[in-house]
Design a protein around this motif. Structure first.
Motif, PDB file in Angstrom:
ATOM      1  N   SER A  31      -1.906  -0.331  19.754  1.00  0.00           N
ATOM      2  CA  SER A  31      -1.154  -1.402  20.414  1.00  0.00           C
ATOM      3  C   SER A  31      -1.647  -2.774  19.962  1.00  0.00           C
ATOM      4  CB  SER A  31      -1.286  -1.258  21.929  1.00  0.00           C
ATOM      5  OG  SER A  31      -0.558  -2.260  22.594  1.00  0.00           O
ATOM      6  N   VAL A  35       0.415  -5.952  17.743  1.00  0.00           N
ATOM      7  CA  VAL A  35       0.559  -7.381  18.064  1.00  0.00           C
ATOM      8  C   VAL A  35       0.557  -8.206  16.780  1.00  0.00           C
ATOM      9  CG1 VAL A  35      -0.589  -9.357  19.158  1.00  0.00           C
ATOM     10  CG2 VAL A  35      -0.472  -7.160  20.353  1.00  0.00           C
ATOM     11  N   GLN A 203      -1.932 -15.472  19.259  1.00  0.00           N
ATOM     12  CA  GLN A 203      -1.366 -14.280  19.910  1.00  0.00           C
ATOM     13  C   GLN A 203      -2.316 -13.709  20.962  1.00  0.00           C
ATOM     14  OE1 GLN A 203      -1.022 -12.307  16.099  1.00  0.00           O
ATOM     15  NE2 GLN A 203       1.214 -12.301  16.253  1.00  0.00           N
ATOM     16  N   TYR A 206      -0.893 -11.704  23.960  1.00  0.00           N
ATOM     17  CA  TYR A 206      -0.398 -10.354  23.659  1.00  0.00           C
ATOM     18  C   TYR A 206      -1.564  -9.398  23.382  1.00  0.00           C
ATOM     19  CZ  TYR A 206       3.980 -12.904  23.160  1.00  0.00           C
ATOM     20  OH  TYR A 206       5.062 -13.698  23.391  1.00  0.00           O
ATOM     21  N   GLY A 209      -2.948  -8.266  26.604  1.00  0.00           N
ATOM     22  CA  GLY A 209      -2.083  -7.228  27.180  1.00  0.00           C
ATOM     23  C   GLY A 209      -2.391  -5.862  26.601  1.00  0.00           C
ATOM     24  N   ALA A 210      -2.718  -5.808  25.293  1.00  0.00           N
ATOM     25  CA  ALA A 210      -3.080  -4.541  24.649  1.00  0.00           C
ATOM     26  C   ALA A 210      -4.467  -4.078  25.096  1.00  0.00           C
ATOM     27  CB  ALA A 210      -3.043  -4.704  23.131  1.00  0.00           C
ATOM     28  N   ALA A 355       4.414  -1.282  25.195  1.00  0.00           N
ATOM     29  CA  ALA A 355       4.903  -2.640  25.431  1.00  0.00           C
ATOM     30  C   ALA A 355       5.270  -2.864  26.892  1.00  0.00           C
ATOM     31  CB  ALA A 355       6.117  -2.908  24.544  1.00  0.00           C
ATOM     32  N   ALA A 403      -1.043 -12.054  30.940  1.00  0.00           N
ATOM     33  CA  ALA A 403      -0.796 -11.427  29.632  1.00  0.00           C
ATOM     34  C   ALA A 403       0.258 -10.329  29.736  1.00  0.00           C
ATOM     35  CB  ALA A 403      -2.101 -10.859  29.083  1.00  0.00           C
ATOM     36  N   ASN A 404       0.191  -9.547  30.809  1.00  0.00           N
ATOM     37  CA  ASN A 404       1.123  -8.429  30.972  1.00  0.00           C
ATOM     38  C   ASN A 404       2.520  -8.874  31.388  1.00  0.00           C
ATOM     39  OD1 ASN A 404      -0.324  -5.989  30.291  1.00  0.00           O
ATOM     40  ND2 ASN A 404      -1.616  -6.358  32.076  1.00  0.00           N
ATOM     41  N   PHE A 406       4.285 -10.871  29.918  1.00  0.00           N
ATOM     42  CA  PHE A 406       5.091 -10.940  28.696  1.00  0.00           C
ATOM     43  C   PHE A 406       5.678  -9.572  28.342  1.00  0.00           C
ATOM     44  CE2 PHE A 406       2.528 -14.720  28.546  1.00  0.00           C
ATOM     45  CZ  PHE A 406       3.359 -15.673  27.963  1.00  0.00           C
ATOM     46  N   LYS A 407       5.170  -8.513  29.017  1.00  0.00           N
ATOM     47  CA  LYS A 407       5.716  -7.172  28.799  1.00  0.00           C
ATOM     48  C   LYS A 407       6.982  -6.941  29.625  1.00  0.00           C
ATOM     49  CE  LYS A 407       1.267  -4.941  27.790  1.00  0.00           C
ATOM     50  NZ  LYS A 407       0.365  -3.830  28.145  1.00  0.00           N
ATOM     51  N   ASN A 410      10.088  -6.465  27.681  1.00  0.00           N
ATOM     52  CA  ASN A 410       9.995  -5.335  26.752  1.00  0.00           C
ATOM     53  C   ASN A 410      10.013  -3.979  27.452  1.00  0.00           C
ATOM     54  OD1 ASN A 410       9.792  -7.009  24.462  1.00  0.00           O
ATOM     55  ND2 ASN A 410       7.602  -7.303  24.821  1.00  0.00           N
TER      56      ASN A 410
END
Length: 645
Positions: A31, A35, A203, A206, A209-210, A355, A403-404, A406-407, A410
């Motif tokens: 993941s 990114v 980034q 993101y 988030g990963a 994602a 951060a999450n 932004f998921k 998606n």
């Protein structure tokens, strides 16, 4: 309640607790690379691995293993167990508990698809398998897994521990062999590289988030406390964390040797020798199934606790095995299965699931932080520590939440919609109870002593039952609902030898089994209070029989058995039972706001669709009489008719 440490207990802990967090190496590094569109850069790998190591240290080790596990309720863990410890401190704490429980269930729905799909995709390194074939294999595995739930997990559970030992040993060996190829990767242990990546990378949001995916199983770790005991978790976490960290370092080392390349495949499988890919994929698939199983049983436990705490509609709960801790809830099983299959069909690839994965669980962790800080402040009287813990972890988890977020577009919206639906369902259940209690009318049952006497002497009435039983919500033994008195004396008056008014109180402790008896009319009417833990199956039929038998044997109830009655094992005979259950319907005479009327109507509809009170309280259905009783809330202006000639 600390369970004894043994090889067997450590194996059980490995098999039950670490399924989710233990399979995170399957998708975290993949993941993170995604990114950067697969491009391998030194800063990304060193910084990313550093962030993973320190997330596992701060979030999982310090917050959950060292702090949250100490907030156990007689050995039981999980957000609802934590809520029962702190709910006396403030009524508003029900909010974090409901939100946390709902988001945990919602995000749990995506865990089986993402772990199993990530594992099966490893076969693409050896065989040219299309996405469609992978989807069919994943759905087949999930179908078998969910079908097996009704038979219990005893047989599967016995192989969980040894299989997870193999899994973590594989992680350790694979990671270590790669570290030997590029030893400089150990610099990632220095948090400087993680902080540098967050500050300099455009980034970074993101990437964060990963990174969060490495700790998603921490909440499940706390929920499974009751199955293993905290000491077993403490000891096994040392082995588990070392295995995870070594594997992440190993994946990082392999990638660092290919700096500047574009890697589209999963680094987890790429670090395997070519001859080991198929066996490694099989082991990974089994580990993914174990992770899914742990989450499914965790969901059953979570919903069961919510039901007992009256936060969720009553659903049928079964016990397939002798172990009372292993339960099966058919409705939850079907819903999870349907949800998992739909998510596989929607996202199709593990990278698409990643994602969307993690958004809801971040909210759960924030809710746990709120409840934990309240526990430290009020239960442990550590005000400064509670503030410190609250501030530190709210900062960390708020960063992960940001951060999450932004998921969301998606696919994260899927779990948020599911969580929202569960929250609304619990809101209906809780607020519907509040509305009804607001207008519930109670009467002093002691004031009806003459009514009991007259009813007993009225020989025109047939004997309705030897023991007539009503369930009441009143915890004051002197009071019952007016509707019970109306059913007993007005609506088909019921003559019986003995009358029993039963209240069930769910205690904050998980395994309480107590009762008290108060006499209303000597040798005729009694009030019984059952105090049952939120983990205890409410078999009122069995409990009541035991209580009345004890009262008959002690002489508090003077029952003279007929000569033709059969006594089992020389125990006292107590005669027949008749339970009268009052089913509520909303009266046209009720005066409610549109919203309150909607909530009440929906709650009554849910009651019809879910398990009946008779089944829920373990009452023999042949001994049950159901009476419909209108709920009259408020009073409309009375209409007076005028007589004309």
């Amino acid at each position: 309640m600390n369970k004894k440490i043994s090889i067997a207990s450590l194996l059980v802990a490995l098999g039950i607790v670490y399924g989710d967090i233990g399979t995170s190496p399957l998708y975290v590094m993949k993941s993170m690379l995604g990114v950067n569109n697969g491009y391998v850069s030194k800063d990304l790998i060193l910084g990313g691995v550093s962030l993973v190591i320190w997330t596992l240290t701060l979030q999982t080790t310090i917050k959950y293993v060292m702090l949250t596990l100490e907030a156990d309720n007689k050995g039981e863990g999980g957000i609802f167990s934590l809520y029962t410890l702190v709910r006396k401190n403030a009524k508003w704490l029900i909010g974090p508990a409901v939100i946390g429980g709902a988001t945990l269930l919602a995000d749990g729905m995506i865990t089986p698809p993402v772990t199993v799909t990530s594992a099966i995709e490893g076969l693409t390194l050896v065989f040219p398998i299309e996405t469609r074939s992978i989807i069919i294999i994943v759905i087949s595995i999930l179908t078998v897994l969910f079908l097996l739930q009704r038979f219990g997990t005893d047989i599967i559970g016995k192989v969980f521990g040894p299989m997870m030992v193999i899994w973590f040993s594989m992680l350790l060996i694979l990671g270590f062999t790669q570290i030997l190829q590029y030893t400089e990767i150990v610099r990632a242990i220095n948090p400087y590289y993680g902080i540098k990546l967050l500050v300099t990378s455009p980034q970074s949001v993101y990437i964060l988030g990963a990174v969060f995916l490495c700790t998603t199983g921490a909440e499940a770790l706390y929920s499974d406390l009751g199955h293993c005991g905290k000491r077993n978790i403490h000891y096994t976490w040392i082995f588990v964390k070392i295995s995870l960290v070594i594997n992440y370092l190993g994946q990082g080392a392999w990638l660092m040797l290919r700096e500047g390349s574009i890697i589209k495949d999963n680094p987890f499988f790429l670090i395997m020798p070519s001859w080991f890919v198929i066996p490694g994929t099989i082991i990974a698939t089994i580990a993914a199934i174990i992770a899914s199983q742990a989450l499914i049983t965790g969901s059953f436990t979570l919903v069961s606790e919510a039901i007992k705490l009256n936060l969720f509609p009553k659903l049928q709960v079964r016990y397939p095995n002798d172990d009372k801790g292993k339960i099966y809830i058919p409705a939850v099983n079907y819903l999870l299965y349907i949800g998992c299959v739909l998510l596989v069909l929607k996202f199709q690839k593990s990278e698409n699931m990643e994602a969307a994965y993690g958004l809801a669980i971040t909210i759960t962790m924030i809710m746990t932080t709120i409840l934990l800080s309240q526990y430290l402040r009020f239960n442990k009287q550590k005000k400064v520590m509670s503030i410190l813990i609250f501030v530190i972890f709210m900062v960390i988890e708020s960063a992960f939440l940001y951060a999450n977020l932004f998921k969301f577009v998606n696919g994260g919206y899927v779990t948020i919609v599911i969580a929202g639906a569960l929250i609304f369902l619990m809101y209906i259940w809780i607020y519907g109870t509040v509305i009804r209690k607001r207008f519930n009318q109670y009467v002093n049952i002691f004031s009806y002593e003459k009514h009991f006497k007259s009813l007993k002497e009225d020989k025109e009435l047939p004997l309705y039952a030897t023991n007539l039983v009503y369930l009441t919500e009143s915890q004051n033994y002197k009071e019952v609902e007016r509707k019970i008195a109306f059913s007993l004396f007005n609506k088909q008056p019921k003559r019986a030898k003995y009358y029993w008014f039963i209240n069930v109180r769910v205690t904050d402790e998980p395994y309480t089994k107590e009762y008290s008896v108060k006499t209303i009319v000597p040798n005729e009417a009694f009030s019984i209070q059952f105090n049952l833990g939120f983990r205890i199956d409410q078999k009122i039929n069995v409990f009541l029989y035991q209580v009345i038998q004890e009262l008959a044997c002690s002489g508090e109830v003077k029952f003279t058995p007929k000569e033709y009655m059969i006594s089992n094992n020389n125990k006292c005979v107590v005669g027949d039972f008749k339970f009268v259950l009052l089913e509520e319907i909303l009266s046209n005479e009720s005066e409610l706001s549109r919203w309150d009327s909607f909530i009440t109507s929906v709650k009554l509809l849910i009651k019809k669709l879910t398990v009946s009170p008779a089944k829920w309280f373990g009452i023999d259905t042949s001994n049950v009489e159901v009476e419909k009783v209108p709920i009259i809330v408020g009073k409309k202006e009375a209409l007076t008719l005028t007589r004309i000639s």
